[in-house]
Design an enzyme around this catalytic site. Sequence first.
Site, PDB file in Angstrom:
ATOM      1  CG  HIS A  67      -2.113  -0.918   1.057  1.00 43.21           C
ATOM      2  ND1 HIS A  67      -3.214  -0.641   0.281  1.00 43.21           N
ATOM      3  CD2 HIS A  67      -2.330  -2.147   1.588  1.00 43.21           C
ATOM      4  CE1 HIS A  67      -4.070  -1.656   0.347  1.00 43.21           C
ATOM      5  NE2 HIS A  67      -3.548  -2.586   1.123  1.00 43.21           N
ATOM      6  CG  ASP A 219      -0.751  -5.330  -8.224  1.00 43.11           C
ATOM      7  OD1 ASP A 219       0.171  -5.398  -7.391  1.00 43.11           O
ATOM      8  OD2 ASP A 219      -1.948  -5.222  -7.904  1.00 43.11           O
ATOM      9  CB  SER A 261     -10.360  -9.318  -0.159  1.00 42.50           C
ATOM     10  OG  SER A 261     -10.601  -7.928  -0.207  1.00 42.50           O
ATOM     11  CE1 TYR A 271      -4.871  -1.366  -3.592  1.00 48.50           C
ATOM     12  CE2 TYR A 271      -5.895   0.482  -4.718  1.00 48.50           C
ATOM     13  CZ  TYR A 271      -4.802  -0.324  -4.492  1.00 48.50           C
ATOM     14  OH  TYR A 271      -3.634  -0.078  -5.159  1.00 48.50           O
TER      15      TYR A 271
END
Length: 518
Positions: A67, A219, A261, A271
């Site tokens: 994060h 990602d 999730s 998120y």
Amino acid sequence: MADLEGALSFKPSPSVPLYKDLGAVYKGVPGVEERYKQITEAFKKAYGAAPDFYARAPGRVNLIGEHIDYEGYGVLPMAIRQDTVVAVRRVPGSTELVIGNVEDDKYPTQRFPADPDQTVDVANHSWANYFVSAYKGAFELLRATRPDDVPAPCGLEVVVHGQVPTGSGLSSSAAIVCSSMLAILSAKGVAPEQLDKAAVAEAACKAERYVGVTSGGMDQAISMMGQQGVAMHVEFNPVRGVCVVLPPGATFVIANSLAVSNKAETAPKRYNLRVVECRLAAVLLAMSLGMSREDALAKVRTLRDVEPLIAEQHSGAHDGATCAAAVAQHLKESYSLAELEEALGGKLADILFAAEPGSVRALQVAEQDKYAFPLRKRAVHVYTEAQRVLDFRAVCEDASLPPGERLAKLGRLMSDSHASCAELYGCSCTELDELVGIAKEAGALGARLTGAGWGGCMVSLVRDEQVDAFVAAMSEKYYKPRVESGSLSAAELPEVLFATQAANGAALLVPQVELVPA
């Protein structure tokens, strides 16, 4: 926080590779040819002909740096062997995208117009929305990089097959968006050597926002840029990566908590809300450090943007501990929505997030829930986690230390990261905390959640000679009760608990062998 350079790191190759040999991509992975035969057979059954080519992009495990990518900080993931493959064929004269799946009972075929300007229907979430998002993003990239040579839209026939478990924290969404975008760009005539990995990663990151997720870019970057045998320190603005050689003597073991999730579906309370909280923390911190409200609202987007102000007041220091201390001094533990709007001079949706539908929705849900925004904790996590990433890379590159000592330090950093994710960022869950506890009891050097959290997977660092015993202990203590209860079958165990090494990133494939089932 300064960049690092060291002898045990190197730059990745810049362009997307084209392979004719499946073994060159999937080194040591069993069953690959049979899988591609299955994809080809599904394609022929659906469309009456073989695909022109295949594009693949892997999932990833983030070793440390959770994060913080959307706050402008570098992260340290590695690609894994599980991937998404997109088989594609151009259909000149057609104006339709036909998107099928090998698992058509679970993911039924969807049809969309071949219009790159179409709107993605976020309200009615469909698995194929990820392909449509990639289609839109591919044309945006083409328009930006070759405005005088954008190909006309035409029909595509597609079959998708994914191995990355959805909702697992291993980036199944990035795998499908990256592989789809590669397939689309190639179908539009872009040669592999012209497909810049970093540019495609950035375009894929932006495209994923069409499905309602505000992604930070990690990602997509590792899915595109990963390389066999090494992790990667990925940084942003612009996207760039440095391959980092991990110390010998240990293996990463991934364990799925089985708590799902799905990022796109839970984003407003999880998120996307964290993205909102970090922006609010950054603006308030900048104002407290002397920036005018007008400038803070206009210029500050991330906590990294506030680092220069912190350095000015701390003799140039802006390491993680210094930044965290500044947060503790200048931010309250929590804020109500009314307090935030009074401090910032208006409705948050209007003055900060008007162009971000995902953030606006998160604020609406927070208002309904009378949510208190714990901004101090969120900011402290970001600054200290960013420092842990730099420390992790520095340990990997410190050849003066014996490998065993380096591994022990890496394990401690991973465990500290999980504690911060759980206690400060609130993105763990009961199942993940249980897994981490069992992993430590079973001898892991370190363990942490990986991915967005709130479910999904944990990654542990385990000495090579202990891997078999570690996997057996995890299976006995966490998964055996779930098999006995019927929530997991014994046959599924190898897919939810497995050791892994760093794998190759995205690639295009035109196999020389004929992929016809026996």
